[in-house]
Motif scaffolding. Structure first.
Motif, PDB file in Angstrom:
ATOM      1  N   TRP A 316      33.827  48.579  27.978  1.00 59.98           N
ATOM      2  CA  TRP A 316      34.021  48.618  29.434  1.00 59.98           C
ATOM      3  C   TRP A 316      33.872  50.047  29.942  1.00 59.98           C
ATOM      4  N   ILE A 317      33.725  50.179  31.237  1.00 59.96           N
ATOM      5  CA  ILE A 317      33.574  51.526  31.794  1.00 59.96           C
ATOM      6  C   ILE A 317      34.814  52.377  31.494  1.00 59.96           C
ATOM      7  N   THR A 318      35.995  51.753  31.452  1.00 62.81           N
ATOM      8  CA  THR A 318      37.202  52.531  31.158  1.00 62.81           C
ATOM      9  C   THR A 318      37.087  53.180  29.778  1.00 62.81           C
ATOM     10  N   GLY A 319      36.510  52.450  28.828  1.00 57.33           N
ATOM     11  CA  GLY A 319      36.307  53.019  27.502  1.00 57.33           C
ATOM     12  C   GLY A 319      35.273  54.140  27.505  1.00 57.33           C
ATOM     13  N   THR A 392      47.716  52.931  35.002  1.00 63.45           N
ATOM     14  CA  THR A 392      47.195  51.560  35.024  1.00 63.45           C
ATOM     15  C   THR A 392      45.822  51.551  35.678  1.00 63.45           C
ATOM     16  N   VAL A 393      45.040  50.545  35.313  1.00 65.12           N
ATOM     17  CA  VAL A 393      43.695  50.369  35.872  1.00 65.12           C
ATOM     18  C   VAL A 393      43.225  48.937  35.675  1.00 65.12           C
ATOM     19  N   GLY A 394      42.411  48.463  36.603  1.00 57.49           N
ATOM     20  CA  GLY A 394      41.715  47.197  36.408  1.00 57.49           C
ATOM     21  C   GLY A 394      41.968  46.168  37.478  1.00 57.49           C
ATOM     22  N   GLU A 395      43.172  46.147  38.024  1.00 63.59           N
ATOM     23  CA  GLU A 395      43.562  45.177  39.048  1.00 63.59           C
ATOM     24  C   GLU A 395      44.676  45.826  39.851  1.00 63.59           C
ATOM     25  N   PRO A 396      44.990  45.235  41.001  1.00 63.73           N
ATOM     26  CA  PRO A 396      46.189  45.702  41.684  1.00 63.73           C
ATOM     27  C   PRO A 396      47.389  45.445  40.773  1.00 63.73           C
ATOM     28  N   ASP A 418      48.514  54.798  39.299  1.00 65.61           N
ATOM     29  CA  ASP A 418      47.773  53.547  39.501  1.00 65.61           C
ATOM     30  C   ASP A 418      46.388  53.970  39.970  1.00 65.61           C
ATOM     31  N   THR A 419      45.400  53.824  39.073  1.00 65.42           N
ATOM     32  CA  THR A 419      44.079  54.425  39.306  1.00 65.42           C
ATOM     33  C   THR A 419      43.074  53.359  39.726  1.00 65.42           C
ATOM     34  N   TRP A 420      42.548  53.509  40.929  1.00 68.13           N
ATOM     35  CA  TRP A 420      41.506  52.571  41.399  1.00 68.13           C
ATOM     36  C   TRP A 420      40.131  53.182  41.211  1.00 68.13           C
ATOM     37  N   TRP A 421      39.252  52.409  40.608  1.00 65.35           N
ATOM     38  CA  TRP A 421      37.839  52.797  40.491  1.00 65.35           C
ATOM     39  C   TRP A 421      37.053  51.615  39.981  1.00 65.35           C
ATOM     40  N   GLN A 422      35.767  51.781  39.773  1.00 64.45           N
ATOM     41  CA  GLN A 422      34.875  50.697  39.385  1.00 64.45           C
ATOM     42  C   GLN A 422      33.845  51.191  38.373  1.00 64.45           C
ATOM     43  N   THR A 423      33.193  50.238  37.705  1.00 61.09           N
ATOM     44  CA  THR A 423      32.054  50.590  36.851  1.00 61.09           C
ATOM     45  C   THR A 423      31.088  51.455  37.665  1.00 61.09           C
ATOM     46  N   GLU A 424      30.920  51.079  38.917  1.00 64.58           N
ATOM     47  CA  GLU A 424      29.952  51.742  39.790  1.00 64.58           C
ATOM     48  C   GLU A 424      30.385  53.156  40.185  1.00 64.58           C
ATOM     49  N   THR A 425      31.684  53.390  40.286  1.00 69.20           N
ATOM     50  CA  THR A 425      32.116  54.729  40.722  1.00 69.20           C
ATOM     51  C   THR A 425      32.105  55.717  39.553  1.00 69.20           C
ATOM     52  N   GLY A 505      33.651  46.173  47.919  1.00 68.32           N
ATOM     53  CA  GLY A 505      33.936  44.756  47.706  1.00 68.32           C
ATOM     54  C   GLY A 505      35.418  44.435  47.641  1.00 68.32           C
ATOM     55  N   ASP A 506      36.268  45.452  47.836  1.00 71.42           N
ATOM     56  CA  ASP A 506      37.715  45.261  47.776  1.00 71.42           C
ATOM     57  C   ASP A 506      38.329  45.302  49.163  1.00 71.42           C
ATOM     58  N   GLY A 507      39.335  44.464  49.378  1.00 72.87           N
ATOM     59  CA  GLY A 507      40.159  44.576  50.565  1.00 72.87           C
ATOM     60  C   GLY A 507      41.262  45.595  50.312  1.00 72.87           C
ATOM     61  N   TRP A 517      46.903  50.215  49.753  1.00 69.70           N
ATOM     62  CA  TRP A 517      47.370  49.051  48.972  1.00 69.70           C
ATOM     63  C   TRP A 517      46.168  48.142  48.782  1.00 69.70           C
ATOM     64  N   PHE A 518      45.763  47.919  47.548  1.00 65.58           N
ATOM     65  CA  PHE A 518      44.614  47.041  47.312  1.00 65.58           C
ATOM     66  C   PHE A 518      45.015  45.582  47.455  1.00 65.58           C
ATOM     67  N   LEU A 519      44.133  44.836  48.106  1.00 67.81           N
ATOM     68  CA  LEU A 519      44.420  43.433  48.418  1.00 67.81           C
ATOM     69  C   LEU A 519      43.544  42.474  47.616  1.00 67.81           C
ATOM     70  N   GLY A 520      42.840  42.972  46.611  1.00 67.61           N
ATOM     71  CA  GLY A 520      41.972  42.107  45.800  1.00 67.61           C
ATOM     72  C   GLY A 520      40.542  42.121  46.326  1.00 67.61           C
ATOM     73  N   ARG A 521      39.685  41.392  45.628  1.00 66.08           N
ATOM     74  CA  ARG A 521      38.278  41.291  46.020  1.00 66.08           C
ATOM     75  C   ARG A 521      38.190  40.504  47.326  1.00 66.08           C
ATOM     76  N   VAL A 522      37.333  40.954  48.251  1.00 63.98           N
ATOM     77  CA  VAL A 522      37.281  40.258  49.543  1.00 63.98           C
ATOM     78  C   VAL A 522      36.771  38.819  49.394  1.00 63.98           C
ATOM     79  N   GLY A 611      40.146  41.187  31.182  1.00 60.95           N
ATOM     80  CA  GLY A 611      41.508  40.895  31.617  1.00 60.95           C
ATOM     81  C   GLY A 611      41.680  40.610  33.101  1.00 60.95           C
ATOM     82  N   LYS A 612      40.603  40.514  33.854  1.00 55.97           N
ATOM     83  CA  LYS A 612      40.761  40.228  35.276  1.00 55.97           C
ATOM     84  C   LYS A 612      40.804  38.714  35.507  1.00 55.97           C
ATOM     85  N   ILE A 613      41.691  38.276  36.371  1.00 53.96           N
ATOM     86  CA  ILE A 613      41.821  36.844  36.652  1.00 53.96           C
ATOM     87  C   ILE A 613      40.544  36.346  37.328  1.00 53.96           C
TER      88      ILE A 613
HETATM   89  C1  7RM Z   1      37.824  50.424  36.193  1.00 55.08           C
HETATM   90  C2  7RM Z   1      37.428  48.996  36.449  1.00 55.08           C
HETATM   91  C3  7RM Z   1      36.410  47.183  39.405  1.00 55.08           C
HETATM   92  C4  7RM Z   1      37.314  46.363  40.266  1.00 55.08           C
HETATM   93  C5  7RM Z   1      37.627  47.018  41.584  1.00 55.08           C
HETATM   94  C6  7RM Z   1      38.945  46.353  41.953  1.00 55.08           C
HETATM   95  C7  7RM Z   1      39.639  46.239  40.609  1.00 55.08           C
HETATM   96  C8  7RM Z   1      40.341  48.342  39.396  1.00 55.08           C
HETATM   97  C9  7RM Z   1      42.226  48.792  40.397  1.00 55.08           C
HETATM   98  C10 7RM Z   1      41.669  47.642  41.004  1.00 55.08           C
HETATM   99  C11 7RM Z   1      43.427  47.541  42.475  1.00 55.08           C
HETATM  100  C12 7RM Z   1      43.470  49.278  40.903  1.00 55.08           C
HETATM  101  N1  7RM Z   1      36.116  48.804  36.727  1.00 55.08           N
HETATM  102  N2  7RM Z   1      40.512  47.385  40.347  1.00 55.08           N
HETATM  103  N3  7RM Z   1      41.379  49.191  39.415  1.00 55.08           N
HETATM  104  N4  7RM Z   1      42.273  47.026  42.034  1.00 55.08           N
HETATM  105  N5  7RM Z   1      44.034  48.619  41.950  1.00 55.08           N
HETATM  106  N6  7RM Z   1      44.085  50.358  40.381  1.00 55.08           N
HETATM  107  O1  7RM Z   1      38.261  48.123  36.404  1.00 55.08           O
HETATM  108  O2  7RM Z   1      34.133  47.569  37.483  1.00 55.08           O
HETATM  109  O3  7RM Z   1      35.570  46.520  35.834  1.00 55.08           O
HETATM  110  O4  7RM Z   1      36.269  46.611  38.117  1.00 55.08           O
HETATM  111  O5  7RM Z   1      38.584  46.204  39.638  1.00 55.08           O
HETATM  112  O6  7RM Z   1      38.723  45.075  42.457  1.00 55.08           O
HETATM  113  O7  7RM Z   1      36.619  46.780  42.528  1.00 55.08           O
HETATM  114  S1  7RM Z   1      35.461  47.348  37.010  1.00 55.08           S
END
Ligand code: 7RM
Length: 653
Positions: A316-319, A392-396, A418-425, A505-507, A517-522, A611-613
């Motif tokens: 994964w990008i985190t790795g 933490t990373v990956g979901e809210p 609590d670190t927010w980012w994406q494969t793309e960032t 793509g996130d709310g 405050w992240f609200l999940g994928r829109v 691990g994402k729902i």
């Molecule tokens: C690093 C990673 C990206 C998507 C992203 C969000 C969600 C990731 C958080 C989060 C809330 C966080 N890359 N996401 N981190 N949402 N708070 N700290 O996960 O490309 O696999 O996913 O994951 O929806 O857009 S990923």
């Protein structure tokens, strides 16, 4: 206590979490950043700020001439510069006299260990670089990597970087079909795999899966096989080679290839919800600057004394960013673990933290919720006092899971990032700085210094308070440079919805103090009687009930309200779930409008392999549809079980 949504918000919000955690005084006193000076510097001139990071954190063979050229959606960072990523991750530390420092404390699932110093790693990478060259791999060639969590995964990535080849890592849990798609899209010349790896006490075969793929991947010329599982494998004469045989005769002398700043470093495929996987492109200098900077400041890293552990997989990008490139570029010591958290017991992670004296621990909310399910007795059996910072990373992260992490893992003493980012960032974008940011459980807080972020509504107007869409307002060094082979899809996916901005793509919601405050994928946002309700908030309300460890909610079509909320919950450590009490609890926490119409208790939830729902599948189940694409599901049996329960429930009423 319930706030009424204002009605015209792009996404309504009901949450009222207001606990605050300032950095502990002792932590702040010793921290790399303990005030707002970094943010002030970055705000006044973001490009100059990033240029300073690039100059200070990276070793250049030739200094760069320009900082940024930006022609939306195409960014070029640090043009004119020459550097090598592997040299930055290895040679420069050895040259600085740190060759004996441990780079990787590796632990296999069965309990075998390897201690790898920076000089060891440099030698291994240099030899493997020569092996790659001897098999005809050079600058710009794509190399597929399909390995378990063994040091050779990092070695293979760094060896590609050293000779200017482009790696494309495919997570070892993916099927041969996923491997075929990714190899063919990238037209990879070589595959690096292993006989097998350990998972849940057993060897899972990789080479046999690779063999299945290799019949359909004409671009592959050579296959290198690492021996790990000891399981029997077929080797094709002339095509397949054992890693250890090739390495035996390889020279340790391999000068790093001088690369241009914008040369491609790697491709990483993301599946997304629909369509074929996208090969996300990351290049050399900007990516390395971004991950080195964020790993150093977000984790308040002290390379001379910290023992860092990120539990992600290198697939994964985190790795990529926070096991391989960020930590090694910063010259720190880390733990790398091959297996699952519950082998041989549910306390394996805490045993590792104790034995290696881990100081910084980075994991996913899904893992934390699993630990909650297993109970606080597991960490309580171990001395976790070495820990000083958690991430933490990956979901809210639900506030309740945050509090559990704070209390039972962090001993109420460790800041949480609590670190927010994406494969793309490419690297972390939104996160606390642990020595200066007052945190709130469940909020990723603020954009990092250098990052431009705004929440906007449907018409792209800036939202100052309340819910909307998370956008990034200017280019950043680690940003994706495109989708391999598909520039139009790149523009369309990320740069078209809100003109001039990157849409993630996130709310997200901004509270009265400006916290994010992240609200999940829109795509997952629910519409109940005209109220746009975030899955994250309802899930957090469910998890705040003492009987619930984990929850997933979806909106399923409903004749009266448009959509109705369906919830799937996992009980916390053997607790009984009273469904009516739980519905009342949600109404009480965030309002009657968000009360689930139905709640199903389940032993498991459908998740991606990272691990994402997968709410899309739950929506299919709730609406009685046939399941769409389930290839990215970690455990396919989960959905069948949910369907069985759903049909039983509907035949009951
Ligand atoms: C690093 C990673 C990206 C998507 C992203 C969000 C969600 C990731 C958080 C989060 C809330 C966080 N890359 N996401 N981190 N949402 N708070 N700290 O996960 O490309 O696999 O996913 O994951 O929806 O857009 S990923």
């Amino acid at each position: 206590m319930t706030e009424q949504p204002t009605g015209h918000d792009a996404i309504d919000s009901f949450s009222n979490e207001n606990r605050t955690f300032p950095p502990p005084a002792e932590f702040a006193a010793a921290a790399r950043v303990s005030d707002g000076s970094l943010a002030a510097e970055a705000d006044s001139d973001p490009e100059a700020f990033w240029a300073r990071q690039a100059r200070e954190l990276i070793d250049w063979q030739v200094p760069f001439e320009s900082v940024l050229s930006w022609d939306l959606p195409n960014a070029r960072w640090f043009d004119g510069g020459r550097l090598n990523v592997a040299e930055n991750c290895l040679d420069r530390h050895v040259r600085a006299g740190l060759g004996d420092r441990v780079a990787i404390h590796w632990e296999g699932e069965p309990g075998d260990t390897r201690t790898i110093s920076y000089s060891d790693l440099l030698d291994e990478v240099s030899r493997f670089s020569n092996v790659l060259r001897s098999l005809g791999v050079g600058r710009g060639d794509r190399v597929n990597i399909y390995l378990p969590m063994i040091p050779e995964a990092a070695v293979a990535m760094l060896a590609c970087a050293r000779i200017g080849a482009v790696h494309s890592v495919v997570f070892g849990g993916f099927s041969s079909q996923s491997l075929i798609d990714r190899i063919n899209d990238a037209e990879a010349k070589m595959l690096i795999t292993a006989d097998g790896g350990y998972r849940r006490g057993e060897v899972f075969p990789l080479k046999p899966a690779a063999d299945e793929a290799l019949g359909a991947t004409p671009s592959i010329e050579n296959v290198v096989v690492v021996r790990r599982g000891g399981n029997p494998v077929d080797m094709v004469e002339g095509r397949d080679h054992w890693y250890h045989d090739l390495m035996e005769g390889a020279s340790v002398d391999c000068p790093p290839e001088p690369m241009e700043s914008e040369d491609l470093l790697f491709l990483l495929y993301t599946s997304g919800t629909t369509g074929k996987p996208k090969g996300i492109m990351h290049t050399t200098a900007g990516y390395l600057t971004h991950v080195t900077y964020t790993h150093r400041y977000v984790f308040d890293l002290r390379p001379e004394s910290d023992v860092y552990w990120c539990t992600a997989d290198v697939g994964w990008i985190t790795g990529h960013s926070y096991i391989v490139y960020g930590p090694l570029s910063n010259g720190c010591t880390q733990v790398m673990y091959e297996g699952v958290p519950n082998h041989p017991g549910n306390d394996r992670f805490w045993d590792i933290v104790e034995r290696y004296g881990v100081t910084i621990f980075y994991t996913a909310p899904t893992a934390i919720r699993t630990f909650m399910k297993w109970g606080a007795e597991e960490p309580a059996r171990h001395d976790l006092s070495s820990l000083r910072l958690l991430g933490t990373v990956g979901e809210p992260i639900n506030p309740e899971a945050w509090m559990w992490y704070h209390e039972h893992i962090g001993g109420e003493r460790c800041p949480i990032v609590d670190t927010w980012w994406q494969t793309e960032t490419g690297g972390i974008m939104i996160s606390p700085l642990p020595g200066s940011t007052t945190t709130k459980p469940g909020s990723a807080t603020f954009p990092l210094p250098g990052v431009g972020m705004e929440v906007v509504d449907d018409e792209a107007n800036r939202v100052e308070h309340g819910g909307g869409y998370l956008t990034l307002t200017r280019p950043w060094p680690g940003m994706l440079r495109g989708i391999w082979g598909d520039p139009e899809r790149f523009r369309e996916t990320y740069w078209s919805r809100f003109p001039g901005r990157y849409f993630a793509g996130d709310g997200a919601r901004l509270d009265d103090d400006g916290y994010v405050w992240f609200l999940g994928r829109v795509d997952d946002v629910m519409n109940v009687s005209g109220h746009r309700i975030s899955t994250t908030e309802v899930e957090s309300a469910l998890v705040s009930h003492p009987s619930v460890a984990e929850a997933a909610v979806v909106g399923a079509s409903d004749a009266t309200t448009g959509q109705a909320i369906f919830a799937y919950v996992i009980a916390r450590g053997g607790a009984e779930v009273d469904v009516d009490a739980l519905r009342a609890h949600v109404a009480n926490e965030i309002g009657a409008i968000a009360k689930p119409k139905a709640i199903f208790v389940t032993p498991d939830l459908p998740k991606t392999r990272s691990g994402k729902i997968m709410r899309r599948l739950l929506r299919d189940v709730a609406e009685g549809r046939n399941l769409g694409d389930t290839t990215t599901l970690a455990d396919a049996s989960v959905v069948g079980e949910l369907q069985r329960r759903a049909s039983e429930a509907s035949s009951e009423d």
